[in-house]
Scaffold this active site. Sequence first.
Site, PDB file in Angstrom:
ATOM      1  N   PRO A  87       0.776  -1.242   0.000  1.00  0.00           N
ATOM      2  CG  PRO A  87       0.027  -0.958   2.180  1.00  0.00           C
ATOM      3  CD  PRO A  87       0.740  -1.929   1.287  1.00  0.00           C
ATOM      4  CB  CYS A  88       2.988   2.882  -2.535  1.00  0.00           C
ATOM      5  SG  CYS A  88       2.031   2.617  -4.020  1.00  0.00           S
TER       6      CYS A  88
END
Length: 182
Positions: A136-137
């Site tokens: 989850p950047c």
Amino acid sequence: MDLSWVTVPTPLPSGPMRFGVTARGVASASYTGSYPGAAGPECTDPRRVELVRARVGEYFAGVRRELELPIDWSLAGGPHLVVLRCLLATVGWGRTVTYGELAARSGVFTDPSEPGVPARTVGQMMGANPLPLLVPCHRVVAADGLGGFGGAWHGVETKRWLLTLEGVLPPTLDWSGPTEAG
């Protein structure tokens, strides 16, 4: 690597997502289908297709907080892989971390001689994340705001949408997501 693709409709400003799958798991994801090779063959394995579509659909419905899909890490390596694994392991749903905090947390950057360089490097690593959403950047933010999210017109709006879904940001009047996440 034998990569085939699963297309999943999403409510994101960027439209549908594409997931590159192998026998080992999801190796690639793209918000726009622009990842090199994203135009490859569609996946014909019904189990893989259903698993990816179901889990991603549940996430966007606000029902699932972690995708829990098998990951094929073959498109990341070295320090980039260390930082991505650190992000996945330490920054869960509804949480954020700054680029600098992730740099420090990962343990990859040991030379503090140039302030800001580790944070900028982590920003570049997030931009090159082959597995967005799974890793989850969107949860990595600047010290003074949201930071960037891809170079396309919908980048920051996609990041804002995901952080709103996860309860990090309050919904706006035009919010198009689930009325109640989780």
